[in-house]
Scaffold this motif. Structure first.
Motif, PDB file in Angstrom:
ATOM      1  N   ILE A   1       0.857  -1.185   0.000  1.00 51.56           N
ATOM      2  CA  ILE A   1       0.000   0.000   0.000  1.00 51.56           C
ATOM      3  C   ILE A   1       0.893   1.234   0.000  1.00 51.56           C
ATOM      4  N   ALA A   2       0.543   2.203  -0.831  1.00 50.67           N
ATOM      5  CA  ALA A   2       1.238   3.493  -0.851  1.00 50.67           C
ATOM      6  C   ALA A   2       0.202   4.603  -0.732  1.00 50.67           C
ATOM      7  N   VAL A   3       0.515   5.629   0.040  1.00 52.84           N
ATOM      8  CA  VAL A   3      -0.356   6.793   0.207  1.00 52.84           C
ATOM      9  C   VAL A   3       0.387   8.002  -0.350  1.00 52.84           C
ATOM     10  N   ASP A   4      -0.218   8.611  -1.383  1.00 46.78           N
ATOM     11  CA  ASP A   4       0.443   9.727  -2.079  1.00 46.78           C
ATOM     12  C   ASP A   4       1.876   9.347  -2.460  1.00 46.78           C
ATOM     13  N   SER A   5       2.006   8.153  -3.006  1.00 41.08           N
ATOM     14  CA  SER A   5       3.282   7.603  -3.508  1.00 41.08           C
ATOM     15  C   SER A   5       4.263   7.255  -2.400  1.00 41.08           C
ATOM     16  N   ARG A   6       3.872   7.348  -1.125  1.00 40.26           N
ATOM     17  CA  ARG A   6       4.747   6.981  -0.007  1.00 40.26           C
ATOM     18  C   ARG A   6       4.416   5.554   0.449  1.00 40.26           C
ATOM     19  N   PRO A   7       5.341   4.606   0.313  1.00 40.69           N
ATOM     20  CA  PRO A   7       5.065   3.226   0.731  1.00 40.69           C
ATOM     21  C   PRO A   7       4.756   3.147   2.227  1.00 40.69           C
ATOM     22  N   GLN A   8       3.770   2.354   2.567  1.00 43.97           N
ATOM     23  CA  GLN A   8       3.374   2.145   3.961  1.00 43.97           C
ATOM     24  C   GLN A   8       3.703   0.707   4.368  1.00 43.97           C
ATOM     25  N   THR A   9       3.779   0.475   5.663  1.00 45.70           N
ATOM     26  CA  THR A   9       4.113  -0.856   6.184  1.00 45.70           C
ATOM     27  C   THR A   9       3.180  -1.222   7.334  1.00 45.70           C
ATOM     28  N   PRO A  10       2.972  -2.522   7.564  1.00 47.43           N
ATOM     29  CA  PRO A  10       2.124  -2.934   8.690  1.00 47.43           C
ATOM     30  C   PRO A  10       2.758  -2.556  10.024  1.00 47.43           C
ATOM     31  N   THR A  11       1.928  -2.166  10.972  1.00 48.02           N
ATOM     32  CA  THR A  11       2.411  -1.846  12.321  1.00 48.02           C
ATOM     33  C   THR A  11       1.919  -2.856  13.347  1.00 48.02           C
ATOM     34  N   SER A  12       1.148  -3.841  12.917  1.00 46.51           N
ATOM     35  CA  SER A  12       0.640  -4.859  13.842  1.00 46.51           C
ATOM     36  C   SER A  12       0.409  -6.141  13.066  1.00 46.51           C
TER      37      SER A  12
END
Length: 623
Positions: free
Chosen positions: A387-398
């Motif tokens: 998943i990316a938000v406004d081209s910024r990759p995101q990572t799971p936190t849990s």
């Protein structure tokens, strides 16, 4: 293959209770040693493995149950030979081109039982070697025989000191190894004394079954070893004591639960979920006197038909059941199984393995899935999500947690949830339509902040395609078929446009690894549903799917508020609805809904909806 004798990283804990160790061979005169060997032989004849385990002891079968699955490979010649010795039978020479060097293998076994970590395969090996001790007394030098016995006693005592109450080692070593010593080596005082502590271990493990069973489910390859151990403990107790009720009630209940899970997680090739095994390698578990058949004794009324269905037998004639609904399934256990402690689920439309099933593990950051189209495995592996938000990759936190589940005669439904960076939540749905032979796997990406409602979300999920099938895309539309010798499954990316010509924010395409990549994009929130159809008769019908209009007080909802879909194949239709924003009363295809998710089957003849499942978080939101 020989026993693993890799060096330990940590020595076994020291202990020195003289009553536990076998007496050193030098302290016994030769005549006494010979006398002990003769006693062991006579005892083995009076209380043989066959008298305890019946026909399951033939060929050493009973001591090989679950071993192939635990190893993830065929059973080696040494373990086969030891299982035959454990059942008072001479090893067959055809197992190896050369005769076994018993002295060499025994020295390797002594080191094997002294090394860390203590795992379930090593525990099962210890039980077999212990049961083989009477036979080994004829082929081993006395000193080496006593060294092996000392190693087994030391190993047993180490497990008693270290294993937690719910650990499978409490069952395999604490209970069964001790009971085997007391049964096979009762002429050695230190072995005879193990019976009392072993019964205490069995009681302790079974009393903690609410934790013991999840502990096994967290290590699926060990489940069959534990079930086999529990069965052998019961057989030993019933054959070596005059009391009628020697097997604890809690252990019986644990056996019922584990046997049901083992049957539910047995694949059409006879192996365990998340493994690829050849049927010939697990035949010890599947034959007429194998583990699955014998484990039905824990609950004959429900387990016998369930295991017959799992093994593709009818309850009477021993023939594969008809591909349709089993006429005798009224006595079967539930076909939906979920353990939130172990984070494992098995969703079966029916116990009949010809009807397919979904096996799921969600203990890791990525879900692992085995999905069968009938007997053919269609998906197998990790569902990698990005998943990316406004081209910024995101990572799971849990990790994943389950948020909702539902089951009835029409549907099995499981919903999971995971938190990510970027203040977003990923919700995943698994829905199995039992009679329709359809599955929906869908992801919702939701923003937790109203301020981020316009941020662009880019989503992708890799669908791990099993080696047994190939990808066969339609030429003009976006459906993709998975085919073995023939087409087995049809995959429909509902959020994508039906025709390949034209723009689409969503797609389902093969990737460079030979898997399928499902992608989607949106703002603030998005919904990415995948529809899987496993009914071949529908593959040649005219079909279509559409994204539906969802209205909210005469206003058309945007795709980040709520979405709806219609799927049609011939005269069969289904409708889906998913709310992504505030909970409100909305209208879709003339139906008013106040729900987070809704699925229905549409009867074109009566022009009516047949509700399948409704998910409503109203109570949680009111709280």
């Amino acid at each position: 293959m020989s026993i693993d004798t890799s060096s330990s990283t940590q020595p076994p804990p020291p202990f020195d209770p003289p009553s536990v160790h076998a007496p050193p061979p030098s302290s016994l005169p030769s005549a006494q040693r010979n006398g002990l060997r003769q006693k062991l032989q006579k005892r083995a004849q009076r209380h043989s493995a066959k008298s305890v385990f019946g026909k399951s002891a033939i060929g050493g079968n009973v001591y090989r149950w679950g071993v192939a699955v635990a190893l993830g490979d065929e059973i080696d010649s040494l373990r086969i030979a030891m299982s035959q010795l454990a059942c008072d039978q001479k090893p067959k020479r055809r197992l190896s081109t050369r005769p076994l060097d018993y002295a060499k293998q025994t020295r390797a076994a002594i080191e094997h039982f002294a090394t860390y970590p203590f795992d379930t395969v090593r525990a099962a090996d210890a039980v077999v070697w212990c049961a083989a001790m009477p036979s080994l007394s004829n082929v081993l030098e006395a000193g080496l025989w006593w060294d092996l016995l000392g190693a087994l006693l030391h190993y047993h005592e180490s497990i008693l000191q270290e294993a937690t109450a719910e650990s499978p080692l409490q069952l395999l070593v604490g209970a069964e190894l001790g009971l085997t010593m007391a049964w096979r080596l009762a002429d050695v005082p230190s072995c005879k004394r193990q019976r009392k502590s072993s019964l205490a271990c069995l009681d302790r493990w079974s009393e903690h079954r609410e934790d013991s069973v999840p502990a096994l489910l967290s290590d699926l390859p060990s489940m069959r070893l534990a079930l086999a151990s529990l069965y052998r403990c019961r057989a030993i107790l019933s054959s070596t004591t005059k009391k009628k009720k020697t097997f604890p009630k809690d252990a019986m209940l644990a056996g019922q639960t584990i046997a049901t899970w083992v049957a539910a997680l047995t694949t059409p090739d006879g192996g365990c979920a998340f493994q690829t095994m050849k049927r010939k390698d697990v035949m010890d578990d599947l034959n007429d006197f194998g583990l699955l058949s014998r484990s039905a004794d824990f609950d004959p009324e429900s387990l016998k038909p369930a295991i017959s269905a799992t093994l593709k037998r009818s309850p009477k004639a021993g023939k594969p059941p008809h591909a349709g609904r089993l006429a005798w399934e009224v006595s079967l256990p539930d076909s939906y199984h979920h353990c939130d402690k172990a984070k494992v689920a098995a969703l079966l439309p029916q116990w009949n393995v010809w009807r397919g099933r979904i096996d799921l593990q969600y203990s890791g950051m990525q879900n692992s899935i085995d999905l069968f189209a009938g007997r053919v495995k269609a998906l197998s592996g990790e569902m990698e999500t990005k998943i990316a938000v406004d081209s910024r990759p995101q990572t799971p936190t849990s990790g994943w947690t389950y948020s909702c589940e539902y089951t009835d005669d029409d549907v099995h439904y499981l919903e999971l949830e995971q938190s990510w960076t970027g203040d977003i939540v990923l919700q995943r749905q698994f829905m199995l339509l039992r009679e329709d032979r359809c599955v929906m796997i869908a992801d919702s990406v939701l923003s937790q902040s109203e301020e981020k409602s316009e941020e662009k979300i880019d989503y992708s999920m890799r669908l791990p395609i099993a080696e047994s099938v190939s990808i066969d895309p339609e030429a003009e539309t976006r459906e993709i078929f998975l085919a073995g010798r023939k087409r087995q499954a049809m995959l429909v990316p509902l959020a994508a446009a039906e025709w390949r010509i034209g723009a689409s924010t969503a797609a389902l395409e093969p990737d460079e690894r030979g898997d399928l990549m499902m992608t989607n994009s949106g703002r603030g929130a998005l919904y990415a549903p995948l529809w899987l159809d496993f009914q071949p008769r529908r593959f040649k019908r005219k079909r279509t799917w559409r994204q539906l209009t969802v209205a909210d007080e005469r206003r058309i909802c945007t795709s980040n508020e709520a979405v709806g879909f219609r799927i049609q194949a011939g005269s069969e239709q289904w409708m889906l609805y998913r709310s992504l924003g505030l909970r409100r009363c909305r209208t879709i295809m003339g139906k008013n809904l106040v729900a987070d998710f809704f699925a229905a089957r549409f009867d074109m003849g009566d022009a009516e909806y047949e509700d399948l499942v409704t998910v409503d978080d109203r109570e949680q939101m009111d709280d």
